[in-house]
Design a protein around this motif. Sequence first.
Motif, PDB file in Angstrom:
ATOM      1  N   CYS A 141       0.780  -1.087   0.273  1.00 20.62           N
ATOM      2  CA  CYS A 141      -0.143   0.164  -0.073  1.00 20.62           C
ATOM      3  C   CYS A 141       0.872   1.055   0.027  1.00 20.62           C
ATOM      4  CB  CYS A 141      -1.211  -0.246   1.488  1.00 20.62           C
ATOM      5  SG  CYS A 141      -0.438  -0.016   2.942  1.00 20.62           S
ATOM      6  N   GLN A 142      -0.214   2.448  -0.552  1.00 15.75           N
ATOM      7  CA  GLN A 142       1.527   4.009  -0.005  1.00 15.75           C
ATOM      8  C   GLN A 142       1.710   4.094   0.920  1.00 15.75           C
ATOM      9  OE1 GLN A 142       1.816   4.954  -3.188  1.00 15.75           O
ATOM     10  NE2 GLN A 142       2.668   6.259  -3.107  1.00 15.75           N
ATOM     11  N   ASP A 143       0.955   3.604   2.370  1.00 15.27           N
ATOM     12  CA  ASP A 143       1.405   3.399   3.322  1.00 15.27           C
ATOM     13  C   ASP A 143       2.834   3.500   3.951  1.00 15.27           C
ATOM     14  OD1 ASP A 143      -0.247   6.059   4.234  1.00 15.27           O
ATOM     15  OD2 ASP A 143      -1.986   5.133   4.611  1.00 15.27           O
ATOM     16  N   THR A 144       3.365   3.564   5.149  1.00 16.39           N
ATOM     17  CA  THR A 144       4.743   2.690   5.409  1.00 16.39           C
ATOM     18  C   THR A 144       4.297   2.486   7.070  1.00 16.39           C
ATOM     19  OG1 THR A 144       5.433   5.009   6.083  1.00 16.39           O
ATOM     20  CG2 THR A 144       6.587   4.051   4.440  1.00 16.39           C
ATOM     21  N   LEU A 145       4.240   1.975   7.920  1.00 15.94           N
ATOM     22  CA  LEU A 145       4.455   1.149   8.603  1.00 15.94           C
ATOM     23  C   LEU A 145       5.310   1.503  10.331  1.00 15.94           C
ATOM     24  CD1 LEU A 145       2.769  -0.467  11.113  1.00 15.94           C
ATOM     25  CD2 LEU A 145       4.247  -2.730  10.500  1.00 15.94           C
ATOM     26  N   GLN A 146       5.503   2.821  11.102  1.00 13.42           N
ATOM     27  CA  GLN A 146       6.464   3.145  11.860  1.00 13.42           C
ATOM     28  C   GLN A 146       6.610   1.991  12.243  1.00 13.42           C
ATOM     29  OE1 GLN A 146       7.312   7.048  13.041  1.00 13.42           O
ATOM     30  NE2 GLN A 146       6.045   7.076  14.769  1.00 13.42           N
ATOM     31  N   LEU A 147       7.917   1.759  12.745  1.00 11.55           N
ATOM     32  CA  LEU A 147       8.577   0.773  13.974  1.00 11.55           C
ATOM     33  C   LEU A 147       8.588   1.792  14.910  1.00 11.55           C
ATOM     34  CD1 LEU A 147      10.249  -1.883  11.486  1.00 11.55           C
ATOM     35  CD2 LEU A 147       7.889  -1.475  12.305  1.00 11.55           C
ATOM     36  N   VAL A 148       8.752   1.274  15.917  1.00 12.92           N
ATOM     37  CA  VAL A 148       9.214   2.043  17.110  1.00 12.92           C
ATOM     38  C   VAL A 148      10.810   1.199  17.725  1.00 12.92           C
ATOM     39  CG1 VAL A 148       9.190   3.378  18.962  1.00 12.92           C
ATOM     40  CG2 VAL A 148       7.627   2.906  17.458  1.00 12.92           C
ATOM     41  N   ILE A 149      11.530   1.606  18.217  1.00 10.79           N
ATOM     42  CA  ILE A 149      12.887   0.448  18.576  1.00 10.79           C
ATOM     43  C   ILE A 149      13.288   1.499  19.945  1.00 10.79           C
ATOM     44  CG2 ILE A 149      14.453  -1.005  18.511  1.00 10.79           C
ATOM     45  CD1 ILE A 149      13.277  -0.599  15.450  1.00 10.79           C
ATOM     46  N   PRO A 150      12.912   1.073  21.503  1.00  7.16           N
ATOM     47  CA  PRO A 150      13.625   2.261  22.008  1.00  7.16           C
ATOM     48  C   PRO A 150      15.377   1.364  22.575  1.00  7.16           C
ATOM     49  CG  PRO A 150      11.595   1.102  23.014  1.00  7.16           C
ATOM     50  CD  PRO A 150      11.108   0.129  21.674  1.00  7.16           C
ATOM     51  N   GLU A 151      15.902   2.419  23.272  1.00 11.94           N
ATOM     52  CA  GLU A 151      16.980   1.595  22.872  1.00 11.94           C
ATOM     53  C   GLU A 151      17.339   0.585  23.968  1.00 11.94           C
ATOM     54  OE1 GLU A 151      20.916   4.643  23.865  1.00 11.94           O
ATOM     55  OE2 GLU A 151      19.384   4.850  24.990  1.00 11.94           O
ATOM     56  N   GLY A 152      16.532   0.433  24.630  1.00 12.21           N
ATOM     57  CA  GLY A 152      16.726  -1.021  25.642  1.00 12.21           C
ATOM     58  C   GLY A 152      16.133  -2.339  25.508  1.00 12.21           C
ATOM     59  N   SER A 153      15.446  -2.086  24.037  1.00 16.08           N
ATOM     60  CA  SER A 153      14.917  -3.535  23.183  1.00 16.08           C
ATOM     61  C   SER A 153      16.064  -4.496  22.594  1.00 16.08           C
ATOM     62  CB  SER A 153      13.877  -3.266  22.507  1.00 16.08           C
ATOM     63  OG  SER A 153      14.491  -4.011  21.338  1.00 16.08           O
ATOM     64  N   ALA A 154      15.681  -5.542  22.588  1.00 18.37           N
ATOM     65  CA  ALA A 154      16.646  -6.438  22.316  1.00 18.37           C
ATOM     66  C   ALA A 154      16.566  -5.630  20.736  1.00 18.37           C
ATOM     67  CB  ALA A 154      16.603  -7.529  22.669  1.00 18.37           C
ATOM     68  N   ALA A 155      16.047  -5.761  20.202  1.00 16.56           N
ATOM     69  CA  ALA A 155      16.110  -5.258  18.553  1.00 16.56           C
ATOM     70  C   ALA A 155      17.257  -4.060  18.489  1.00 16.56           C
ATOM     71  CB  ALA A 155      14.891  -5.057  18.446  1.00 16.56           C
ATOM     72  N   PHE A 156      17.875  -3.578  19.270  1.00 16.68           N
ATOM     73  CA  PHE A 156      18.450  -1.836  19.796  1.00 16.68           C
ATOM     74  C   PHE A 156      19.461  -2.594  18.459  1.00 16.68           C
ATOM     75  CE2 PHE A 156      20.225   2.291  20.243  1.00 16.68           C
ATOM     76  CZ  PHE A 156      19.453   3.024  19.479  1.00 16.68           C
ATOM     77  N   PRO A 157      20.056  -3.346  18.832  1.00 12.27           N
ATOM     78  CA  PRO A 157      21.795  -3.619  18.499  1.00 12.27           C
ATOM     79  C   PRO A 157      21.879  -4.011  17.196  1.00 12.27           C
ATOM     80  CG  PRO A 157      21.544  -4.642  20.540  1.00 12.27           C
ATOM     81  CD  PRO A 157      20.000  -3.989  20.341  1.00 12.27           C
ATOM     82  N   ARG A 158      20.090  -4.659  16.393  1.00 11.28           N
ATOM     83  CA  ARG A 158      20.685  -4.755  15.546  1.00 11.28           C
ATOM     84  C   ARG A 158      20.028  -4.002  14.020  1.00 11.28           C
ATOM     85  NH1 ARG A 158      20.722  -9.979  14.516  1.00 11.28           N
ATOM     86  NH2 ARG A 158      19.521 -10.913  16.280  1.00 11.28           N
TER      87      ARG A 158
END
Length: 461
Positions: free
Chosen positions: A44-61
């Motif tokens: 679709c035309q829209d993007t999805l906003q992903l939010v990744i806080p500093e402490g999250s396990a995903a942050f180092p990625r």
Amino acid sequence: MNRLKIREILSRPSQGMPVDVCGWVRSRRESKGIAFIALSDGSCQDTLQLVIPEGSAAFPRLRGCNTGAAVRASGYLRESPGKGQSFEMEVSAMEVFGDADPVTYPLQKKGHTLEFLREIGHLRPRTNTYGAVFRIRNLLARAVHEFFQGRGFVWVHTPIITASDCEGAGDLFSVTTLDHENPPRHEGRIDFSKDFFGARSYLTVSGQLEAEFLSMALGDVYTFGPTFRAENSNTSRHLAEFWMIEPEMAFADLQDDMALAEDFFRFLCRTVAEQGEHELAFLEKQYKTISIAGIRGLGDKPFVRITYTDAVRELGKAAGKFEFPVEWGLDLQSEHERYLTDTVFCGPVIVTDYPRDIKAFYMRLNEDGRTVAAMDVLVPRIGEIMGGSQREERLEVLESRMRAAAISGGSLEWYVDLRRFGSAPHAGFGLGFERLVQYITGMPNIRDVIPCPRAPLSIRF
Ligand code: ATP
Ligand code: MN
């Protein structure tokens, strides 16, 4: 992979909904120890906003996750406190499939020109503009089938390789497997009886002639497929390879043909305005060449109808404005067509009954003996978008037109046969699919509405 598409997520979002999403990073920014990614998956035309806080396990990625990277993210949907989106995704886990080097990835900043993007045709579908255009293209293709299937037309598949070289619709590309360095010769000329098909063959310029024999059995039919013209016209509305839609109706005259063309065009406008709203809204805002209201309005507006003879009279009043002469018997140039649509009538116009001598041999001769039952549908900005006619169904008239056009019956004997066995009035038209997409999206150049444009001296991708 059990992923959800962004289109599905944003069409029924709810607080706390678990989400697994894949896509490409459009942009990435960090603010107050939180990373934000705008993710697009093309649905679709829209993007999805992903939010990744500093402490999250995903942050180092995030270190290997630049603009253009392909990623998978898992997490939960939540109402967004920020501006620009009502929902966003809080990411708990992230996987990067492939990063994109920020130094060499060409789609870093926004605002590239369409010309530059044409040079990177394999990457341009990732931009907002081309995503919108190609989704609109898909939507229109589906609407074409919906329209005809809804009216009981049979979709027929006419050949891409043909032996007919005299359809008069444009210059042909030859198809051959002969050795170019050393072709077989007979009496000094290339011997095509030794070629793959045992005769000269070409890429088709139109499926009409074949659609005619199918309509003389199945009634109402349509084609939707690629056509090829080796015309050396480097314009913003000509391609060497383009898709055409060609309905053909049995037991129909020019009036029926015009009514079909008009209903068809209006159906397409209404459908795209409804189902392509987000894409059109983006294009309207970005380029200001179209408006959704205008497209929706076309869905209701009846087309002006004018004969060629009257159109020439109308143009004669403004003769000084044109580069090319206006005179009965000469074809209308695109400046003339645009003057009619943009200045005189301010909307689509159907011009009918052209002089016999500037139109194809198969168009039905009118009573006056000078004009034929042809019609061109002209639209603002583009000019001709459809061309059609009632076909000559009278054997003697067709044969005499073919003689006059120096077309030997030989390879078209089967076409003449249709007038020998159960001939009936019939009519049809051709709509250039890319001209339609160009008209709806407002793209200034036809090369921007097909993934791999084919034009003189240009065959990349
Ligand atoms: P034009 O005068 O614009 O070259 P044409 O008279 O050659 O068009 P037709 O032979 O009637 O066009 O073809 C039917 C439709 O196919 C046209 O109305 C147009 O929408 C489309 N078309 C024709 N040539 C091209 C092209 N080279 N590239 C894209 N679309 C085309
Ligand atoms: Mn042409």
